[in-house]
Scaffold this motif. Structure first.
Motif, mmCIF file in Angstrom:
data_model
loop_
_atom_site.group_PDB
_atom_site.id
_atom_site.type_symbol
_atom_site.label_atom_id
_atom_site.label_comp_id
_atom_site.label_asym_id
_atom_site.label_seq_id
_atom_site.Cartn_x
_atom_site.Cartn_y
_atom_site.Cartn_z
ATOM 1 N N GLU A 54 -4.755 -1.484 -12.724
ATOM 2 C CA GLU A 54 -5.999 -2.238 -12.776
ATOM 3 C C GLU A 54 -5.735 -3.731 -12.985
ATOM 4 O O GLU A 54 -6.344 -4.581 -12.344
ATOM 5 N N PHE A 55 -4.827 -4.045 -13.898
ATOM 6 C CA PHE A 55 -4.486 -5.434 -14.170
ATOM 7 C C PHE A 55 -3.763 -6.062 -12.978
ATOM 8 O O PHE A 55 -4.040 -7.190 -12.591
ATOM 9 N N PHE A 56 -2.840 -5.311 -12.369
ATOM 10 C CA PHE A 56 -2.120 -5.783 -11.185
ATOM 11 C C PHE A 56 -3.111 -6.159 -10.081
ATOM 12 O O PHE A 56 -2.951 -7.172 -9.403
ATOM 13 N N ALA A 57 -4.155 -5.358 -9.933
ATOM 14 C CA ALA A 57 -5.152 -5.582 -8.874
ATOM 15 C C ALA A 57 -5.877 -6.922 -9.043
ATOM 16 O O ALA A 57 -6.369 -7.484 -8.056
ATOM 17 N N GLU A 58 -5.936 -7.449 -10.252
ATOM 18 C CA GLU A 58 -6.587 -8.737 -10.486
ATOM 19 C C GLU A 58 -5.835 -9.908 -9.845
ATOM 20 O O GLU A 58 -6.390 -10.978 -9.681
ATOM 21 N N PHE A 59 -4.576 -9.690 -9.456
ATOM 22 C CA PHE A 59 -3.743 -10.756 -8.908
ATOM 23 C C PHE A 59 -3.601 -10.701 -7.391
ATOM 24 O O PHE A 59 -2.868 -11.500 -6.816
ATOM 25 N N THR A 60 -4.275 -9.766 -6.746
ATOM 26 C CA THR A 60 -4.157 -9.652 -5.297
ATOM 27 C C THR A 60 -5.457 -9.141 -4.693
ATOM 28 O O THR A 60 -6.199 -8.409 -5.341
ATOM 29 N N SER A 61 -5.701 -9.541 -3.460
ATOM 30 C CA SER A 61 -6.859 -9.009 -2.739
ATOM 31 C C SER A 61 -6.453 -7.848 -1.836
ATOM 32 O O SER A 61 -7.296 -7.218 -1.212
ATOM 33 N N LYS A 62 -5.151 -7.550 -1.798
ATOM 34 C CA LYS A 62 -4.634 -6.464 -0.959
ATOM 35 C C LYS A 62 -4.679 -5.143 -1.709
ATOM 36 O O LYS A 62 -4.721 -5.109 -2.947
ATOM 37 N N SER A 63 -4.638 -4.056 -0.955
ATOM 38 C CA SER A 63 -4.568 -2.751 -1.597
ATOM 39 C C SER A 63 -3.176 -2.564 -2.200
ATOM 40 O O SER A 63 -2.193 -3.136 -1.728
ATOM 41 N N ILE A 64 -3.111 -1.790 -3.252
ATOM 42 C CA ILE A 64 -1.853 -1.520 -3.936
ATOM 43 C C ILE A 64 -1.325 -0.190 -3.421
ATOM 44 O O ILE A 64 -2.028 0.828 -3.484
ATOM 45 N N ILE A 65 -0.101 -0.206 -2.924
ATOM 46 C CA ILE A 65 0.466 1.017 -2.371
ATOM 47 C C ILE A 65 0.820 2.007 -3.471
ATOM 48 O O ILE A 65 0.963 1.648 -4.639
ATOM 49 N N ASP A 66 0.985 3.244 -3.079
ATOM 50 C CA ASP A 66 1.526 4.283 -3.948
ATOM 51 C C ASP A 66 3.024 4.293 -3.682
ATOM 52 O O ASP A 66 3.475 4.730 -2.617
ATOM 53 N N ALA A 67 3.814 3.791 -4.614
ATOM 54 C CA ALA A 67 5.254 3.659 -4.410
ATOM 55 C C ALA A 67 5.968 5.004 -4.323
ATOM 56 O O ALA A 67 7.134 5.042 -3.948
ATOM 57 N N THR A 68 5.274 6.098 -4.632
ATOM 58 C CA THR A 68 5.905 7.410 -4.472
ATOM 59 C C THR A 68 5.849 7.878 -3.019
ATOM 60 O O THR A 68 6.563 8.796 -2.641
ATOM 61 N N THR A 69 5.016 7.227 -2.200
ATOM 62 C CA THR A 69 4.896 7.638 -0.795
ATOM 63 C C THR A 69 5.189 6.504 0.189
ATOM 64 O O THR A 69 5.378 6.752 1.369
ATOM 65 N N SER A 70 5.205 5.264 -0.277
ATOM 66 C CA SER A 70 5.441 4.107 0.581
ATOM 67 C C SER A 70 6.410 3.160 -0.108
ATOM 68 O O SER A 70 6.489 3.124 -1.332
ATOM 69 N N THR A 71 7.126 2.366 0.690
ATOM 70 C CA THR A 71 8.043 1.386 0.120
ATOM 71 C C THR A 71 7.677 0.004 0.612
ATOM 72 O O THR A 71 7.524 -0.213 1.802
ATOM 73 N N GLU A 72 7.519 -0.915 -0.315
ATOM 74 C CA GLU A 72 7.264 -2.291 0.039
ATOM 75 C C GLU A 72 8.467 -3.165 -0.303
ATOM 76 O O GLU A 72 8.731 -4.157 0.341
ATOM 77 N N VAL A 73 9.228 -2.758 -1.305
ATOM 78 C CA VAL A 73 10.361 -3.566 -1.759
ATOM 79 C C VAL A 73 11.426 -2.636 -2.337
ATOM 80 O O VAL A 73 11.115 -1.566 -2.857
#
Length: 150
Positions: A54-73
């Protein structure tokens, strides 16, 4: 002053993340930690900020991935020796991480895990001579032959 890096990662359970990263030997900077985030001190120049989703979402307008199913970094950190690579990854797995592969190219050795929230971490040792002079010539096929994924 050297450049510092602050990696921000969304997590589902701050208390669980705190226990996990403390088990790996990292300290928590309490001055930058609260009910929304913990500040994991990896080195003098590297800090991982674990933020509630929830706090992370305050810093971006993008959707937050589920790192258990997708990789961003993929987060890669150096180690002093092959033994140090093995030790930190063994501790991570004992603390609930999932093994995520390893590579042994002789001059470079690495093991990976996915943390409790699925974020991918690599710990890498490189022969100091190879690091100074560049990697030896290897074909892509030779590199793939020395790579395993869990």
């Amino acid at each position: 002053m050297p450049t510092m890096i602050f990696v921000n990662l969304p997590v589902s359970d701050l208390a669980r993340s705190r226990v996990f990263f403390e088990a790996l030997g990292y300290s928590i900077n309490e001055g930058f930690s609260d009910e929304n985030a913990i500040s994991v001190v990896i080195s003098e120049t590297i800090t991982a900020m674990m933020l509630t989703r929830e706090f992370f979402a305050e810093f971006t307008s993008k959707s937050i991935i589920d790192a258990t199913t997708s990789t961003e970094v993929q987060l890669a950190l150096s180690a002093e020796s092959k033994g140090d690579v093995d030790s930190i990854v063994e501790q991570a797995i004992a603390s609930g991480a999932t093994p995520a592969g390893e590579q042994d190219h002789g001059f470079m050795y690495s093991k990976s895990f996915d943390d409790l929230d699925g974020h991918h971490w690599d710990f890498v040792w490189m022969d100091p001579e190879a690091a100074a002079g560049g990697a030896p010539e290897m074909t892509v096929e030779e590199m793939r032959a020395n790579t395993t994924h869990s």
